[in-house]
Design an enzyme around this catalytic site. Structure first.
Site, PDB file in Angstrom:
ATOM      1  N   ASN A   6     -19.730  34.711   6.914  1.00 32.14           N
ATOM      2  CA  ASN A   6     -20.181  33.734   7.987  1.00 32.14           C
ATOM      3  C   ASN A   6     -21.525  33.144   7.692  1.00 32.14           C
ATOM      4  O   ASN A   6     -22.703  33.890   7.523  1.00 32.14           O
ATOM      5  CB  ASN A   6     -20.049  34.158   9.324  1.00 32.14           C
ATOM      6  CG  ASN A   6     -20.502  33.224  10.340  1.00 32.14           C
ATOM      7  OD1 ASN A   6     -21.428  32.306  10.316  1.00 32.14           O
ATOM      8  ND2 ASN A   6     -19.864  33.280  11.682  1.00 32.14           N
ATOM      9  N   HIS A   9     -25.892  30.934   9.827  1.00 31.81           N
ATOM     10  CA  HIS A   9     -27.366  31.393  10.239  1.00 31.81           C
ATOM     11  C   HIS A   9     -28.327  30.664   8.876  1.00 31.81           C
ATOM     12  O   HIS A   9     -29.254  30.623   8.867  1.00 31.81           O
ATOM     13  CB  HIS A   9     -27.349  32.722  10.467  1.00 31.81           C
ATOM     14  CG  HIS A   9     -27.157  33.012  11.931  1.00 31.81           C
ATOM     15  ND1 HIS A   9     -27.523  32.133  12.848  1.00 31.81           N
ATOM     16  CD2 HIS A   9     -26.177  33.589  12.201  1.00 31.81           C
ATOM     17  CE1 HIS A   9     -26.652  32.765  14.062  1.00 31.81           C
ATOM     18  NE2 HIS A   9     -26.051  33.270  13.662  1.00 31.81           N
ATOM     19  N   ARG A  17     -36.492  23.681  10.304  1.00 30.36           N
ATOM     20  CA  ARG A  17     -37.470  22.834   9.990  1.00 30.36           C
ATOM     21  C   ARG A  17     -36.850  21.266   9.781  1.00 30.36           C
ATOM     22  O   ARG A  17     -37.498  20.293   9.401  1.00 30.36           O
ATOM     23  CB  ARG A  17     -37.970  23.020   8.475  1.00 30.36           C
ATOM     24  CG  ARG A  17     -39.040  24.146   8.667  1.00 30.36           C
ATOM     25  CD  ARG A  17     -40.311  23.593   9.275  1.00 30.36           C
ATOM     26  NE  ARG A  17     -41.296  24.622   9.443  1.00 30.36           N
ATOM     27  CZ  ARG A  17     -42.140  24.750   8.322  1.00 30.36           C
ATOM     28  NH1 ARG A  17     -42.282  24.144   7.546  1.00 30.36           N
ATOM     29  NH2 ARG A  17     -43.114  25.939   8.774  1.00 30.36           N
ATOM     30  N   HIS A  42     -18.670  28.351  12.105  1.00 27.60           N
ATOM     31  CA  HIS A  42     -18.465  28.295  13.429  1.00 27.60           C
ATOM     32  C   HIS A  42     -19.103  26.881  14.046  1.00 27.60           C
ATOM     33  O   HIS A  42     -20.383  26.914  14.028  1.00 27.60           O
ATOM     34  CB  HIS A  42     -18.906  29.217  14.494  1.00 27.60           C
ATOM     35  CG  HIS A  42     -18.459  29.134  15.827  1.00 27.60           C
ATOM     36  ND1 HIS A  42     -19.067  30.081  16.636  1.00 27.60           N
ATOM     37  CD2 HIS A  42     -17.906  28.299  16.510  1.00 27.60           C
ATOM     38  CE1 HIS A  42     -18.738  29.826  17.893  1.00 27.60           C
ATOM     39  NE2 HIS A  42     -18.041  28.569  17.946  1.00 27.60           N
ATOM     40  N   ARG A  44     -20.038  24.900  16.415  1.00 24.30           N
ATOM     41  CA  ARG A  44     -20.226  24.859  18.213  1.00 24.30           C
ATOM     42  C   ARG A  44     -20.181  23.448  18.569  1.00 24.30           C
ATOM     43  O   ARG A  44     -20.573  22.590  17.931  1.00 24.30           O
ATOM     44  CB  ARG A  44     -21.476  25.652  18.379  1.00 24.30           C
ATOM     45  CG  ARG A  44     -21.427  27.234  17.884  1.00 24.30           C
ATOM     46  CD  ARG A  44     -22.497  27.675  18.397  1.00 24.30           C
ATOM     47  NE  ARG A  44     -22.337  28.174  19.914  1.00 24.30           N
ATOM     48  CZ  ARG A  44     -22.073  29.225  20.478  1.00 24.30           C
ATOM     49  NH1 ARG A  44     -21.976  30.313  19.767  1.00 24.30           N
ATOM     50  NH2 ARG A  44     -22.093  29.179  21.764  1.00 24.30           N
ATOM     51  N   ARG A  48     -25.512  23.645  16.839  1.00 28.82           N
ATOM     52  CA  ARG A  48     -26.850  24.410  16.949  1.00 28.82           C
ATOM     53  C   ARG A  48     -26.889  24.949  15.587  1.00 28.82           C
ATOM     54  O   ARG A  48     -28.083  25.112  15.036  1.00 28.82           O
ATOM     55  CB  ARG A  48     -26.760  25.492  17.898  1.00 28.82           C
ATOM     56  CG  ARG A  48     -25.913  26.569  17.744  1.00 28.82           C
ATOM     57  CD  ARG A  48     -26.395  27.730  18.570  1.00 28.82           C
ATOM     58  NE  ARG A  48     -26.102  27.370  19.913  1.00 28.82           N
ATOM     59  CZ  ARG A  48     -25.922  28.618  20.943  1.00 28.82           C
ATOM     60  NH1 ARG A  48     -26.074  29.629  20.347  1.00 28.82           N
ATOM     61  NH2 ARG A  48     -25.421  28.145  21.825  1.00 28.82           N
ATOM     62  N   GLU A  69     -14.125  28.680  12.592  1.00 29.01           N
ATOM     63  CA  GLU A  69     -14.371  29.448  13.902  1.00 29.01           C
ATOM     64  C   GLU A  69     -14.402  28.112  14.882  1.00 29.01           C
ATOM     65  O   GLU A  69     -15.255  27.453  14.633  1.00 29.01           O
ATOM     66  CB  GLU A  69     -15.478  29.935  13.985  1.00 29.01           C
ATOM     67  CG  GLU A  69     -15.149  31.617  14.261  1.00 29.01           C
ATOM     68  CD  GLU A  69     -16.350  32.462  14.340  1.00 29.01           C
ATOM     69  OE1 GLU A  69     -16.597  33.090  13.324  1.00 29.01           O
ATOM     70  OE2 GLU A  69     -17.286  32.461  15.476  1.00 29.01           O
ATOM     71  N   THR A 100     -21.419  34.149  20.244  1.00 28.18           N
ATOM     72  CA  THR A 100     -20.211  34.407  21.040  1.00 28.18           C
ATOM     73  C   THR A 100     -20.329  35.989  21.700  1.00 28.18           C
ATOM     74  O   THR A 100     -20.663  36.865  21.094  1.00 28.18           O
ATOM     75  CB  THR A 100     -19.184  34.635  19.972  1.00 28.18           C
ATOM     76  OG1 THR A 100     -19.254  33.495  19.117  1.00 28.18           O
ATOM     77  CG2 THR A 100     -17.594  34.515  20.704  1.00 28.18           C
ATOM     78  N   GLU A 150      -8.675  38.556  15.872  1.00 29.26           N
ATOM     79  CA  GLU A 150      -9.705  39.218  15.230  1.00 29.26           C
ATOM     80  C   GLU A 150     -10.403  39.957  16.439  1.00 29.26           C
ATOM     81  O   GLU A 150     -10.901  39.269  17.496  1.00 29.26           O
ATOM     82  CB  GLU A 150     -10.997  38.128  14.982  1.00 29.26           C
ATOM     83  CG  GLU A 150     -12.263  38.669  14.261  1.00 29.26           C
ATOM     84  CD  GLU A 150     -13.177  37.630  13.910  1.00 29.26           C
ATOM     85  OE1 GLU A 150     -12.807  36.691  13.287  1.00 29.26           O
ATOM     86  OE2 GLU A 150     -14.396  37.948  14.074  1.00 29.26           O
ATOM     87  N   HIS A 189     -18.145  40.650  14.380  1.00 29.59           N
ATOM     88  CA  HIS A 189     -19.285  40.462  15.175  1.00 29.59           C
ATOM     89  C   HIS A 189     -20.314  41.586  15.213  1.00 29.59           C
ATOM     90  O   HIS A 189     -19.792  42.774  15.507  1.00 29.59           O
ATOM     91  CB  HIS A 189     -18.927  40.191  16.738  1.00 29.59           C
ATOM     92  CG  HIS A 189     -19.957  39.417  17.475  1.00 29.59           C
ATOM     93  ND1 HIS A 189     -21.089  40.012  17.856  1.00 29.59           N
ATOM     94  CD2 HIS A 189     -19.967  38.016  17.688  1.00 29.59           C
ATOM     95  CE1 HIS A 189     -21.557  38.852  18.567  1.00 29.59           C
ATOM     96  NE2 HIS A 189     -21.141  37.619  18.302  1.00 29.59           N
ATOM     97  N   GLY A 190     -21.477  41.322  14.849  1.00 30.60           N
ATOM     98  CA  GLY A 190     -22.443  42.292  14.904  1.00 30.60           C
ATOM     99  C   GLY A 190     -22.444  43.410  13.666  1.00 30.60           C
ATOM    100  O   GLY A 190     -23.305  44.214  13.492  1.00 30.60           O
TER     101      GLY A 190
HETATM  102  N1  PXP Z   1     -16.520  36.801  14.496  1.00 33.45           N
HETATM  103  C1  PXP Z   1     -16.808  35.858  15.499  1.00 33.45           C
HETATM  104  C2  PXP Z   1     -15.523  35.593  16.141  1.00 33.45           C
HETATM  105  C3  PXP Z   1     -18.093  35.531  15.736  1.00 33.45           C
HETATM  106  O1  PXP Z   1     -18.041  34.596  16.735  1.00 33.45           O
HETATM  107  C4  PXP Z   1     -19.127  35.765  15.114  1.00 33.45           C
HETATM  108  C5  PXP Z   1     -20.296  35.092  15.119  1.00 33.45           C
HETATM  109  O2  PXP Z   1     -20.263  33.770  14.903  1.00 33.45           O
HETATM  110  C6  PXP Z   1     -19.019  36.555  14.024  1.00 33.45           C
HETATM  111  C7  PXP Z   1     -17.573  37.068  13.756  1.00 33.45           C
HETATM  112  C8  PXP Z   1     -19.928  36.929  12.995  1.00 33.45           C
HETATM  113  O3  PXP Z   1     -20.668  38.087  13.658  1.00 33.45           O
HETATM  114  P1  PXP Z   1     -22.130  38.327  13.068  1.00 33.45           P
HETATM  115  O4  PXP Z   1     -22.906  37.112  12.737  1.00 33.45           O
HETATM  116  O5  PXP Z   1     -23.030  39.112  14.089  1.00 33.45           O
HETATM  117  O6  PXP Z   1     -22.029  39.089  12.061  1.00 33.45           O
END
Ligand code: PXP
Length: 240
Positions: A6, A9, A17, A42, A44, A48, A69, A100, A150, A189-190
């Site tokens: 993903n 970020h 900036r 993703h 959004r 953002r 996403e 999320t 997922e 996630h995480g």
């Molecule tokens: N899966 C989903 C559905 C998410 O919303 C996110 C965060 O955007 C991720 C995976 C990835 O999570 P992380 O950035 O914490 O690895």
């Protein structure tokens, strides 16, 4: 097992900036050159991090399995139908959240979710829904015509090591429920280097989606090394 990186970020950093770097498209190319199997973005509602053009450019310029996403809104369904990603993952989205915050409550979702799934699946997109590892939620995804779930790993990934075993058991039961319902099973996630192994070791798991940790770790070791180490740990856990 696929590792979908993903890159949201990378865009967060760029947007800090307001300029052009780091460029998410270049990041996507680098991820694919260093062992990622796919790219997740993703888009959004508030844009953002990644913006429409970022997603469209990755689609046009980077050979990848693109996992889009998205919230189940008319705007995002129209975007996905035009984008034609290989896969999409429907997530709940709240304006004020930092990220999320949990799985979608499919059991309480309105009729638009079913319509969104059927329109996108009908267009050849593999549709996943982001849910908690709960058999009733997972079975509801199958009834609505999704091809994958997922599973939300956030609580497990954020827990102290001593608190993780029951959360892992719940995720493993969720993965089995997904397989029993005829669904592909993904997780995300995480997740970080120290938490990916037990998830990757679940035989039903076909894909992990990982973003924030990999982009953070790349500050210290670079994106290729962060991805290579993640790949190594996934392979180790799967005995590959
Ligand atoms: N899966 C989903 C559905 C998410 O919303 C996110 C965060 O955007 C991720 C995976 C990835 O999570 P992380 O950035 O914490 O690895």
């Amino acid at each position: 097992m696929r590792l979908s990186v993903n890159i949201d970020h990378v865009a967060t950093l760029r947007n800090a900036r307001g300029g052009h770097f780091p460029c998410p498209v270049e990041a996507a190319k680098l991820c694919m050159a260093t062992g990622a199997d796919g790219i997740t973005m993703h888009l959004r509602e508030d844009r953002r991090h990644v913006r429409d053009q970022d997603v469209l450019r990755v689609r046009a310029e980077v050979p990848t399995r693109l996992n889009f996403e998205m919230a189940a809104t008319a705007e995002m369904v129209a975007f996905a139908l035009a984008l034609k990603p290989e896969a999409c993952c429907i997530v709940p989205e709240k304006r004020q959240e930092l990220t999320t915050e949990g799985g979608l409550d499919v059991l309480r979702a309105g009729p638009f979710l079913a319509e969104a799934i059927s329109r996108m699946a009908g267009a050849g997109i593999e549709v996943a829904v982001f849910v908690e590892a709960d058999a009733a939620q997972i079975e509801a995804c199958a009834r609505l015509g999704a091809q994958a779930v997922e599973l939300h790993t956030g609580a497990y990934a954020d827990a102290l090591p001593a608190a993780r075993p029951p959360l892992l058991q719940r995720l493993a039961a969720g993965a089995r429920a997904a397989r029993a319902a005829g669904l592909h099973c993904h997780a995300g996630h995480g997740l970080a280097h120290d938490t990916v192994g037990p998830i990757a070791a679940m035989p039903e798991m076909e894909e992990v989606s990982i973003g924030h940790f990999l982009i953070s770790q790349s500050v210290f070791v670079g994106l290729p090394e962060a991805i290579r180490e993640m790949r190594r740990r996934i392979n180790l856990a799967r005995g590959e």
